[in-house]
Design an enzyme around this catalytic site. Structure first.
Site, PDB file in Angstrom:
ATOM      1  NE  ARG A  59      28.599  -5.343  35.747  1.00  0.00           N
ATOM      2  CZ  ARG A  59      29.929  -5.198  35.881  1.00  0.00           C
ATOM      3  NH1 ARG A  59      30.477  -5.139  37.071  1.00  0.00           N
ATOM      4  NH2 ARG A  59      30.704  -5.144  34.822  1.00  0.00           N
TER       5      ARG A  59
ATOM      6  CE  LYS B  84       5.450  -9.452  45.133  1.00  0.00           C
ATOM      7  NZ  LYS B  84       6.812  -9.854  44.898  1.00  0.00           N
TER       8      LYS B  84
HETATM    9  O1  P1T Z   1       9.243 -11.306  42.663  1.00  0.00           O
HETATM   10  P1  P1T Z   1      10.517 -10.799  43.285  1.00  0.00           P
HETATM   11  O2  P1T Z   1      10.628  -9.310  43.291  1.00  0.00           O
HETATM   12  O3  P1T Z   1      11.735 -11.470  42.761  1.00  0.00           O
HETATM   13  O4  P1T Z   1      10.426 -11.155  44.862  1.00  0.00           O
HETATM   14  C1  P1T Z   1      10.362 -12.463  45.333  1.00  0.00           C
HETATM   15  C2  P1T Z   1       9.677 -12.493  46.674  1.00  0.00           C
HETATM   16  C3  P1T Z   1      10.461 -12.498  47.820  1.00  0.00           C
HETATM   17  N1  P1T Z   1       9.909 -12.522  49.052  1.00  0.00           N
HETATM   18  C4  P1T Z   1       8.577 -12.525  49.219  1.00  0.00           C
HETATM   19  C5  P1T Z   1       8.013 -12.575  50.601  1.00  0.00           C
HETATM   20  C6  P1T Z   1       7.731 -12.519  48.111  1.00  0.00           C
HETATM   21  O5  P1T Z   1       6.410 -12.524  48.318  1.00  0.00           O
HETATM   22  C7  P1T Z   1       8.282 -12.501  46.801  1.00  0.00           C
HETATM   23  C8  P1T Z   1       7.434 -12.522  45.581  1.00  0.00           C
HETATM   24  N2  P1T Z   1       6.111 -12.920  45.811  1.00  0.00           N
HETATM   25  C9  P1T Z   1       5.116 -13.008  44.885  1.00  0.00           C
HETATM   26  C10 P1T Z   1       5.291 -12.721  43.582  1.00  0.00           C
HETATM   27  C11 P1T Z   1       3.804 -13.438  45.387  1.00  0.00           C
HETATM   28  O6  P1T Z   1       2.774 -13.239  44.710  1.00  0.00           O
HETATM   29  O7  P1T Z   1       3.754 -13.960  46.500  1.00  0.00           O
END
Ligand code: P1T
Length: 387
Positions: free
Chosen positions: A55, A204
């Site tokens: 961790r 992403k």
């Molecule tokens: O889903 P996560 O890895 O927790 O990330 C959140 C997040 C943070 N910032 C931006 C700009 C994002 O687009 C997202 C997650 N967005 C999507 C799941 C979406 O489809 O827009």
């Protein structure tokens, strides 16, 4: 290899493939090993090879942290189990009663975390139009601690002048957090424009293949980094070693993928601009797009996300969203395959009734790296169903 100072002179593509990823000293393995061990042997109490407990620190995670920090021109990098876990770690910097100013267009989950989870605990927030820096300066709430912005924003793709916002925030003693998920470090490096902390949903473009959820923070300030690293360990929102490996593998091809995402997005924008069912096309390259000048100044190219509204309103938007074949109807973005979604009913449903509510005739596209011709034909066929 291995010398961070020498590596900082390398080009982006070279750093993506080599920083933090020297061949394994014991076996020569070229690919960074996935270290699953949760604990690490100590030769005497407190004496170890840099790792104690997974961790607190893990070799695969360290490789990812070094690599993505380098891509953001950052001194420090911290990996998390999701984008929201990374965001939550930043919000733990808030002093009692500290206010968050959130841009008035942002991912619905970020709005939910700030407005529905943190705000009831005694941390006020307000939504602000960050394209209007004069108004930000004139109406600055004195309890503001963090200015939180996305550029381009999700889902309207508005671009914010990072340097201009940072100038106002810093003059008032606040820090600027930039969510760089849509641009990626290949297209934009917010720390170079005055941002204090960069946030990513590594789920992403960094991961890039829709097979890993992850988050990332990058920054230069040593004392902020120390506090964030302390909370990363104390609150424990860390990613699994296998997930770190997947993001690291994705990052190796980030430059290649982003170039194709951008050129495919341009082809899709041209198609949309010429279709009679489309009302408005939202893409930072368009000269009349909100923040186009900021995008042209601080980005190397305009990205792979495209949004548009339809003259036929919500019914038309819902019809198009379910009518494509190559664009898959699904949440998320930034991967090799193209996705289509209806933000009002999907990713931004939590923002309904708030200042961050999105138009219901809006459709968002994550343009993938397939054949541009096939993507355009797919969209044209779906849009033609409306006439
Ligand atoms: O889903 P996560 O890895 O927790 O990330 C959140 C997040 C943070 N910032 C931006 C700009 C994002 O687009 C997202 C997650 N967005 C999507 C799941 C979406 O489809 O827009």
């Amino acid at each position: 290899m291995g010398d961070l100072e020498a590596q900082s002179g390398w080009g982006f593509e070279t750093r993506a493939i080599h920083v933090g990823q020297d061949p394994d000293p014991t076996t020569g393995a070229v690919v960074t090993p996935i270290t699953l061990s949760t604990t690490f042997a100590q030769s005497s109490v407190g004496e170890h090879k840099g790792f104690e407990y997974s961790r607190s620190g893990n070799p695969t995670r360290s490789a990812l942290e070094a690599c993505v920090a380098s891509l953001e021109n950052a001194k420090h990098g911290l990996a998390f189990a999701s984008g929201l876990a990374a965001e939550d770690n930043v919000l733990r910097l808030l002093p009692p009663g500290g206010r968050v100013l959130l841009g008035n267009d942002a991912y619905g989950g970020t709005f939910r975390l700030i407005a529905k989870v943190w705000s009831p605990l005694g941390f006020p927030w307000s939504a602000v139009d960050l394209t209007d820096v004069a108004s930000l300066r004139a109406n600055w709430p004195s309890d503001t601690t963090i200015v939180w912005l996305e550029t381009p924003t999700n889902p309207l793709l508005t671009c914010i002048d990072i340097a201009a916002v940072a100038e106002v925030a810093h003059a008032n003693g606040a820090i600027v957090v930039v969510d760089n998920t849509f641009a990626t470090p290949y297209l934009q490096q917010p720390l170079d424009h005055g941002a204090d902390i960069v946030v990513h949903s590594a789920t992403k473009y960094l991961g890039g293949h829709s097979d890993v959820v992850g988050g990332f923070l990058a920054l230069n300030d040593d004392s902020l980094a120390e506090r964030l690293r302390y909370t990363q360990n104390a609150a424990g929102g860390v990613p699994a070693p296998f997930d770190c490996y997947l993001v690291l593998r994705g990052v190796k091809t980030l430059a290649l993928r982003m170039e194709r995402h951008c050129s495919n997005a341009r082809a899709v924008v041209d198609l949309l601009l010429g279709h009679p069912a489309v009302d408005r096309v939202l893409y930072p390259q368009l000269p009349d797009h909100p923040g186009h000048a900021a995008a042209a100044k601080q980005m190397n190219d305009f990205g792979g996300m495209v949004s548009f509204t339809l003259k036929g309103g919500i019914e038309a938007a819902l019809t198009v969203a379910k009518s494509t074949r190559i664009f898959t109807l699904a949440e998320s973005l930034g991967a090799v395959e193209s996705l289509i979604e209806h933000p009002g009913r999907m990713t931004h449903a939590s923002a309904a009734g708030s200042p961050l509510q999105v138009p219901d005739s809006l459709v968002r596209l994550s343009v993938g790296v397939e054949s541009a011709h096939d993507l355009c034909e797919d969209l044209r066929t779906a849009l033609d169903r409306l006439s």
